[in-house]
Design a protein around this motif. Structure first.
Motif, PDB file in Angstrom:
ATOM      1  N   ALA A  31       0.806  -1.222   0.000  1.00  0.00           N
ATOM      2  CA  ALA A  31       0.000   0.000   0.000  1.00  0.00           C
ATOM      3  C   ALA A  31       0.838   1.270   0.000  1.00  0.00           C
ATOM      4  O   ALA A  31       1.975   1.283   0.465  1.00  0.00           O
ATOM      5  N   GLU A  32       0.213   2.332  -0.526  1.00  0.00           N
ATOM      6  CA  GLU A  32       0.796   3.670  -0.521  1.00  0.00           C
ATOM      7  C   GLU A  32      -0.235   4.631   0.056  1.00  0.00           C
ATOM      8  O   GLU A  32      -1.423   4.311   0.141  1.00  0.00           O
ATOM      9  N   ALA A  33       0.204   5.809   0.421  1.00  0.00           N
ATOM     10  CA  ALA A  33      -0.645   6.752   1.156  1.00  0.00           C
ATOM     11  C   ALA A  33      -1.940   7.130   0.437  1.00  0.00           C
ATOM     12  O   ALA A  33      -2.941   7.417   1.089  1.00  0.00           O
ATOM     13  N   ASP A  34      -1.976   7.130  -0.888  1.00  0.00           N
ATOM     14  CA  ASP A  34      -3.212   7.502  -1.601  1.00  0.00           C
ATOM     15  C   ASP A  34      -4.211   6.357  -1.720  1.00  0.00           C
ATOM     16  O   ASP A  34      -5.293   6.531  -2.268  1.00  0.00           O
ATOM     17  N   ASP A  35      -3.867   5.181  -1.202  1.00  0.00           N
ATOM     18  CA  ASP A  35      -4.715   4.005  -1.342  1.00  0.00           C
ATOM     19  C   ASP A  35      -5.860   3.999  -0.323  1.00  0.00           C
ATOM     20  O   ASP A  35      -5.941   4.855   0.561  1.00  0.00           O
ATOM     21  N   ILE A  36      -6.700   2.997  -0.452  1.00  0.00           N
ATOM     22  CA  ILE A  36      -7.894   2.823   0.374  1.00  0.00           C
ATOM     23  C   ILE A  36      -7.863   1.421   0.958  1.00  0.00           C
ATOM     24  O   ILE A  36      -7.594   0.452   0.244  1.00  0.00           O
TER      25      ILE A  36
END
Length: 181
Positions: free
Chosen positions: A87-92
């Motif tokens: 995951a990356e920060a813009d993910d959900i």
């Protein structure tokens, strides 16, 4: 705030993340694992014919990963471990727990929140440990102890999320934060 408001705000927030290039990671145990897989499939295929698929992945679908991480780090860490690696920060992150007492879902949502992901929880009963931990930016709680009732409301809810997210993405002018507030 009632569930309709929570669902509308979650749809808007999820749309914003997808609009910025985010991806959806879904997870849950037992029957909720099949819901997580169903949600990922729904988001991958567009509501509106000819529009783009949205990137979504269920963290419950690979038995080798689940059992490997479970043996190495413990079963309660299988979702959190995958989120830390993918995951990356813009993910959900969307976690599902029919009673809110799933330690793996709680740990996954906590890890996602720490990583800056948007967090959404579909819960049953009183929301359990997941609701009390306040790790979800948006949580829909089905106030029932009957797992069949909880599952049916969760299925309805995630279909509404899927459909409305696509509708929001068709109108990018409504993705400004002040529009839904």
């Amino acid at each position: 705030m009632d569930s309709a408001d929570v669902i509308a705000q979650a749809c808007h927030a999820i749309s914003e993340r997808f609009h910025r290039g985010g991806r959806l990671f879904t997870f849950g145990n037992g029957g909720a694992a099949t819901d997580a897989q169903h949600i990922a499939v729904e988001f991958v295929h567009p509501v509106i014919v000819g529009k783009r698929a949205l990137p979504a992945l269920s963290l419950t679908g690979d038995v080798a990963t689940l059992t490997g991480v479970g043996a190495m780090a413990g079963f309660d860490d299988v979702f959190a471990h995958q989120l830390r690696h993918f995951a990356e920060a813009d993910d959900i992150a969307l976690g599902i727990s029919p009673d809110g007492r799933c330690a793996g879902v709680l740990r996954g949502l906590r890890t996602a929140k720490d990583l800056g992901l948007l967090t959404v929880a579909l819960l049953g009963g009183d929301g359990g440990d997941v609701a009390r931990a306040a790790v979800a930016d948006h949580q829909v709680i089905v106030p029932s102890a009957d797992p069949r009732v909880v599952k049916e409301v969760h299925v309805t809810t995630y279909h509404v999320l899927w459909e409305l997210v696509h509708v929001f993405l068709e109108q990018p002018g409504v993705l400004a934060p002040e529009v839904i507030a």
